[in-house]
Design a protein around this motif. Structure first.
Motif, PDB file in Angstrom:
ATOM      1  N   VAL A 231       0.826  -1.204   0.000  1.00 15.89           N
ATOM      2  CA  VAL A 231       0.000   0.000   0.000  1.00 15.89           C
ATOM      3  C   VAL A 231       0.860   1.254   0.000  1.00 15.89           C
ATOM      4  CG1 VAL A 231      -1.790   1.310   1.204  1.00 15.89           C
ATOM      5  CG2 VAL A 231      -1.866  -1.201   1.206  1.00 15.89           C
ATOM      6  N   ILE A 232       0.542   2.133  -0.945  1.00 19.72           N
ATOM      7  CA  ILE A 232       1.117   3.472  -0.995  1.00 19.72           C
ATOM      8  C   ILE A 232       0.001   4.459  -0.670  1.00 19.72           C
ATOM      9  CG2 ILE A 232       2.146   5.252  -2.473  1.00 19.72           C
ATOM     10  CD1 ILE A 232       3.339   2.970  -4.165  1.00 19.72           C
ATOM     11  N   VAL A 233       0.269   5.400   0.205  1.00 17.06           N
ATOM     12  CA  VAL A 233      -0.707   6.426   0.567  1.00 17.06           C
ATOM     13  C   VAL A 233      -0.230   7.783   0.066  1.00 17.06           C
ATOM     14  CG1 VAL A 233      -1.754   7.697   2.496  1.00 17.06           C
ATOM     15  CG2 VAL A 233      -1.583   5.193   2.586  1.00 17.06           C
ATOM     16  N   THR A 234      -1.135   8.535  -0.534  1.00 13.07           N
ATOM     17  CA  THR A 234      -0.839   9.927  -0.889  1.00 13.07           C
ATOM     18  C   THR A 234      -1.702  10.822  -0.007  1.00 13.07           C
ATOM     19  OG1 THR A 234      -2.526  10.216  -2.623  1.00 13.07           O
ATOM     20  CG2 THR A 234      -0.437   9.186  -3.273  1.00 13.07           C
ATOM     21  N   GLU A 235      -1.143  11.926   0.445  1.00 18.44           N
ATOM     22  CA  GLU A 235      -1.837  12.816   1.378  1.00 18.44           C
ATOM     23  C   GLU A 235      -1.397  14.254   1.171  1.00 18.44           C
ATOM     24  OE1 GLU A 235      -3.766  13.973   3.525  1.00 18.44           O
ATOM     25  OE2 GLU A 235      -4.987  12.275   4.123  1.00 18.44           O
ATOM     26  N   VAL A 236      -2.238  15.190   1.619  1.00 13.40           N
ATOM     27  CA  VAL A 236      -1.865  16.605   1.660  1.00 13.40           C
ATOM     28  C   VAL A 236      -1.714  17.076   3.105  1.00 13.40           C
ATOM     29  CG1 VAL A 236      -2.989  17.155  -0.534  1.00 13.40           C
ATOM     30  CG2 VAL A 236      -4.294  17.353   1.594  1.00 13.40           C
ATOM     31  N   ASN A 237      -2.199  16.269   4.056  1.00 14.94           N
ATOM     32  CA  ASN A 237      -2.122  16.600   5.473  1.00 14.94           C
ATOM     33  C   ASN A 237      -0.894  15.929   6.077  1.00 14.94           C
ATOM     34  OD1 ASN A 237      -2.500  16.350   8.362  1.00 14.94           O
ATOM     35  ND2 ASN A 237      -4.615  16.986   8.069  1.00 14.94           N
ATOM     36  N   PRO A 238       0.076  16.699   6.589  1.00 11.89           N
ATOM     37  CA  PRO A 238       1.312  16.097   7.099  1.00 11.89           C
ATOM     38  C   PRO A 238       1.096  15.195   8.310  1.00 11.89           C
ATOM     39  CG  PRO A 238       1.242  18.445   7.621  1.00 11.89           C
ATOM     40  CD  PRO A 238       0.108  18.178   6.677  1.00 11.89           C
ATOM     41  N   VAL A 239       0.092  15.499   9.140  1.00 10.82           N
ATOM     42  CA  VAL A 239      -0.176  14.649  10.299  1.00 10.82           C
ATOM     43  C   VAL A 239      -0.669  13.281   9.831  1.00 10.82           C
ATOM     44  CG1 VAL A 239      -1.592  14.363  12.375  1.00 10.82           C
ATOM     45  CG2 VAL A 239      -0.662  16.619  11.789  1.00 10.82           C
ATOM     46  N   ARG A 240      -1.620  13.275   8.899  1.00 13.16           N
ATOM     47  CA  ARG A 240      -2.135  11.999   8.398  1.00 13.16           C
ATOM     48  C   ARG A 240      -1.071  11.238   7.624  1.00 13.16           C
ATOM     49  NH1 ARG A 240      -8.162  13.917   6.357  1.00 13.16           N
ATOM     50  NH2 ARG A 240      -9.092  14.132   8.437  1.00 13.16           N
ATOM     51  N   ALA A 241      -0.212  11.953   6.932  1.00 13.08           N
ATOM     52  CA  ALA A 241       0.888  11.287   6.223  1.00 13.08           C
ATOM     53  C   ALA A 241       1.792  10.562   7.208  1.00 13.08           C
ATOM     54  CB  ALA A 241       1.682  12.307   5.410  1.00 13.08           C
ATOM     55  N   ASN A 242       2.062  11.193   8.347  1.00 13.79           N
ATOM     56  CA  ASN A 242       2.853  10.537   9.384  1.00 13.79           C
ATOM     57  C   ASN A 242       2.127   9.333   9.965  1.00 13.79           C
ATOM     58  OD1 ASN A 242       5.564  11.806  10.347  1.00 13.79           O
ATOM     59  ND2 ASN A 242       4.292  13.567   9.757  1.00 13.79           N
ATOM     60  N   GLU A 243       0.807   9.445  10.139  1.00  7.76           N
ATOM     61  CA  GLU A 243       0.034   8.300  10.619  1.00  7.76           C
ATOM     62  C   GLU A 243       0.150   7.125   9.652  1.00  7.76           C
ATOM     63  OE1 GLU A 243      -3.875   9.118  12.942  1.00  7.76           O
ATOM     64  OE2 GLU A 243      -3.797  10.591  11.319  1.00  7.76           O
ATOM     65  N   ALA A 244      -0.017   7.405   8.365  1.00 12.24           N
ATOM     66  CA  ALA A 244       0.069   6.342   7.357  1.00 12.24           C
ATOM     67  C   ALA A 244       1.445   5.689   7.382  1.00 12.24           C
ATOM     68  CB  ALA A 244      -0.224   6.915   5.971  1.00 12.24           C
ATOM     69  N   LEU A 245       2.477   6.504   7.523  1.00 14.44           N
ATOM     70  CA  LEU A 245       3.845   5.994   7.568  1.00 14.44           C
ATOM     71  C   LEU A 245       4.031   5.071   8.760  1.00 14.44           C
ATOM     72  CD1 LEU A 245       6.535   6.373   5.999  1.00 14.44           C
ATOM     73  CD2 LEU A 245       7.113   8.129   7.693  1.00 14.44           C
ATOM     74  N   MET A 246       3.542   5.494   9.932  1.00 17.44           N
ATOM     75  CA  MET A 246       3.722   4.698  11.141  1.00 17.44           C
ATOM     76  C   MET A 246       2.779   3.508  11.204  1.00 17.44           C
ATOM     77  SD  MET A 246       4.639   7.684  13.906  1.00 17.44           S
ATOM     78  CE  MET A 246       5.281   6.529  15.126  1.00 17.44           C
ATOM     79  N   ASP A 247       1.732   3.515  10.360  1.00 19.43           N
ATOM     80  CA  ASP A 247       0.881   2.330  10.222  1.00 19.43           C
ATOM     81  C   ASP A 247       1.483   1.298   9.281  1.00 19.43           C
ATOM     82  OD1 ASP A 247      -1.030   3.197  11.997  1.00 19.43           O
ATOM     83  OD2 ASP A 247      -2.369   4.029  10.476  1.00 19.43           O
ATOM     84  N   GLY A 248       2.630   1.635   8.697  1.00 17.43           N
ATOM     85  CA  GLY A 248       3.348   0.660   7.880  1.00 17.43           C
ATOM     86  C   GLY A 248       3.192   0.820   6.386  1.00 17.43           C
ATOM     87  N   HIS A 249       2.585   1.928   5.940  1.00 16.60           N
ATOM     88  CA  HIS A 249       2.404   2.147   4.511  1.00 16.60           C
ATOM     89  C   HIS A 249       3.508   3.053   3.963  1.00 16.60           C
ATOM     90  CE1 HIS A 249      -1.428   0.347   5.306  1.00 16.60           C
ATOM     91  NE2 HIS A 249      -1.887   1.402   5.967  1.00 16.60           N
ATOM     92  N   GLN A 250       3.769   2.951   2.675  1.00 12.22           N
ATOM     93  CA  GLN A 250       4.634   3.918   2.016  1.00 12.22           C
ATOM     94  C   GLN A 250       3.857   5.210   1.802  1.00 12.22           C
ATOM     95  OE1 GLN A 250       6.091   1.103  -1.326  1.00 12.22           O
ATOM     96  NE2 GLN A 250       7.724   2.604  -1.093  1.00 12.22           N
ATOM     97  N   VAL A 251       4.536   6.317   1.835  1.00  8.03           N
ATOM     98  CA  VAL A 251       3.899   7.608   1.603  1.00  8.03           C
ATOM     99  C   VAL A 251       4.697   8.360   0.551  1.00  8.03           C
ATOM    100  CG1 VAL A 251       3.236   9.822   2.611  1.00  8.03           C
ATOM    101  CG2 VAL A 251       2.996   7.724   3.954  1.00  8.03           C
ATOM    102  N   MET A 252       4.001   8.864  -0.456  1.00  8.62           N
ATOM    103  CA  MET A 252       4.653   9.648  -1.509  1.00  8.62           C
ATOM    104  C   MET A 252       3.604  10.507  -2.207  1.00  8.62           C
ATOM    105  SD  MET A 252       5.422   6.598  -4.318  1.00  8.62           S
ATOM    106  CE  MET A 252       6.240   5.547  -3.113  1.00  8.62           C
ATOM    107  N   THR A 253       4.040  11.333  -3.131  1.00  5.80           N
ATOM    108  CA  THR A 253       3.103  12.151  -3.897  1.00  5.80           C
ATOM    109  C   THR A 253       2.428  11.299  -4.964  1.00  5.80           C
ATOM    110  OG1 THR A 253       4.699  12.795  -5.583  1.00  5.80           O
ATOM    111  CG2 THR A 253       4.612  14.153  -3.577  1.00  5.80           C
ATOM    112  N   MET A 254       1.300  11.787  -5.478  1.00 12.66           N
ATOM    113  CA  MET A 254       0.629  11.066  -6.553  1.00 12.66           C
ATOM    114  C   MET A 254       1.502  11.029  -7.799  1.00 12.66           C
ATOM    115  SD  MET A 254      -1.966   9.230  -7.406  1.00 12.66           S
ATOM    116  CE  MET A 254      -3.251   9.512  -6.212  1.00 12.66           C
ATOM    117  N   ASP A 255       2.261  12.080  -8.045  1.00 10.89           N
ATOM    118  CA  ASP A 255       3.182  12.069  -9.188  1.00 10.89           C
ATOM    119  C   ASP A 255       4.136  10.890  -9.103  1.00 10.89           C
ATOM    120  OD1 ASP A 255       2.222  14.214 -10.616  1.00 10.89           O
ATOM    121  OD2 ASP A 255       3.567  15.672  -9.694  1.00 10.89           O
ATOM    122  N   GLU A 256       4.651  10.631  -7.896  1.00 15.26           N
ATOM    123  CA  GLU A 256       5.573   9.509  -7.709  1.00 15.26           C
ATOM    124  C   GLU A 256       4.841   8.171  -7.768  1.00 15.26           C
ATOM    125  OE1 GLU A 256       8.920  10.565  -4.605  1.00 15.26           O
ATOM    126  OE2 GLU A 256       6.997  11.355  -3.896  1.00 15.26           O
TER     127      GLU A 256
END
Length: 411
Positions: A231-256
């Motif tokens: 699972v890759i997660v894309t987000e605009v909210n930095p707090v939620r992006a950190n949550e996704a990261l610590m839940d074990g998902h990759q986080v990147m931009t939609m472009d990536e």
């Protein structure tokens, strides 16, 4: 008189309603009380919700409670015509059929508002939009209503900030027994149910890109991981992006992420989340699905404009687009919310909680007259729904002693 596709379909609709009603203990408890107390006597309730079996049980409940009820669907592709026919036979006026055009969709909502409602139940702000524009003359008759979606609550709060909201609305979406369960577990399961039954493709071993990590997005992401996907997660909210990261998902931009995904699911409530610049980077065979309320998260118009060829899929809910660079991407359910346009929506046990809150929110409005604005669900109502659910499951929990209550209340 109802506006439905075919009354002869009612038999199958009754079977669907009968299947779910026994799995909805909160509505069952309310049904028993409403049958004797009739709390909605003399009330006219207009409803715009996804019209499938669980919704029909709610509409029938309000009718049993003494209300005159008129209902339409909050999405042109989420109406189940057999359920609409069955509900019409059970005393509710229904104005809905699957596949309505934009013009027909608006006309069906107008027919519901012809009821001149005193209360409303809304999804995405569809009724409120019309009650503040084309049918504004009816707004002063509305005592209030309940809104069940993140998108709808966002729209209501914007209207209230501008001082234009003309009646009180209860934000059912924000109640704990709604968003912690409906948004997360309901959306998570029903989204993948819609995708899998539509495509019949394997999820395990694939890469899933989830746009948005609110309660709905995290549910979609967790169910994808449970099915064996990366699972890759894309987000605009930095707090939620950190949550996704610590839940074990990759986080990147939609472009990536665009070049990695086998499945893309948008759950943001915003527009233009996946655009032509992203389509161009996708690998052939990528599947696009939306689980947000409106069909604006995937830029479908942009996709159609850039495609050199459209290709029929395995069924009506799958359409392929061959792009100038040669790859083909597949769009599900026209970019509308896939869990209802291509599935049956959330499980009955989940919608029991949300719809119990909806009914109780309307009762609260009748006994607590409020000025125009957006209000939370009363905490006691939230707690009652939680306790009824546990009781139905045969689960007991501890209670605080008077000493413990005093200790927690002291400084």
């Amino acid at each position: 008189m109802s506006t439905i596709k075919d009354r002869a379909l009612a038999s199958d609709g009754h079977k669907k309603m009968d299947w779910v009603v026994g799995r909805m203990p909160v509505l069952g408890a309310l049904r028993e009380r409403y049958a004797s107390e009739k709390p909605f006597t003399d009330q006219r309730i207009a409803i715009s919700l996804h019209l499938e079996a669980k919704t029909a049980v709610l509409a029938e409940l309000l009718h049993i409670g003494g209300a005159t009820v008129s209902i339409t669907s909050s999405n042109p592709l989420s109406t189940q015509d057999d359920v609409a026919a069955a509900l019409a036979e059970r005393g509710v006026t229904v104005h809905a059929f699957r596949g309505a055009t934009d013009e027909e969709f608006d006309r069906l909502h107008q027919r519901v508002l012809d009821l001149e409602p005193t209360l409303i139940i809304d999804d995405g702000g569809e009724l409120t939009d019309r009650l503040h524009s084309s049918r504004s003359s009816l707004a002063d008759r509305v005592k209030g209503g309940a809104e069940e979606t993140t998108t709808g609550v966002t729209r209501l709060r914007a209207l209230a900030r501008e001082g234009k909201l003309r009646y009180p609305m209860i934000a059912v979406n924000d109640a704990d027994m709604k968003h912690l369960f409906d948004n997360q577990y309901g959306t998570g399961q029903s989204t993948w149910d819609g995708i899998m039954r539509t495509t019949n493709l394997l999820i395990a071993g694939t890469t899933v890109v989830v746009a948005g990590y609110g309660w709905c997005g995290r549910g979609v992401a967790e169910r994808a991981r449970g099915l064996g996907a990366r699972v890759i997660v894309t987000e605009v909210n930095p707090v939620r992006a950190n949550e996704a990261l610590m839940d074990g998902h990759q986080v990147m931009t939609m472009d990536e992420a665009a070049g990695y995904g086998d499945f893309f699911v948008t759950v943001t409530g915003n527009r233009d989340v996946i655009t032509p610049s992203h389509f161009a980077k996708m690998k052939t065979g990528a599947v696009l699905a939306n689980a947000g309320h409106f069909d604006v998260e995937v830029d479908v118009k942009g996709l159609r404009a850039m495609a050199v060829e459209t290709i029929p899929g395995r069924n009506a809910n799958v359409e392929g687009f061959r792009l100038p660079s040669g790859q083909t991407v597949w769009l599900l359910a026209e970019g509308r919310l896939v869990n209802l346009a291509a599935g049956d929506g959330h499980p009955a046990e989940i919608m029991d909680l949300t719809f119990g809150l909806q009914a109780l929110a309307l009762e609260y409005l009748l006994s607590h007259p409020l000025s125009p604005g957006v209000y939370p669900v009363d905490p006691d109502v939230d707690q009652w729904v939680a306790r009824i659910r546990l009781k139905a499951l045969g689960i007991g929990i501890d209670t605080l002693t008077p000493e413990q209550q005093a200790y927690m209340a002291s400084w």
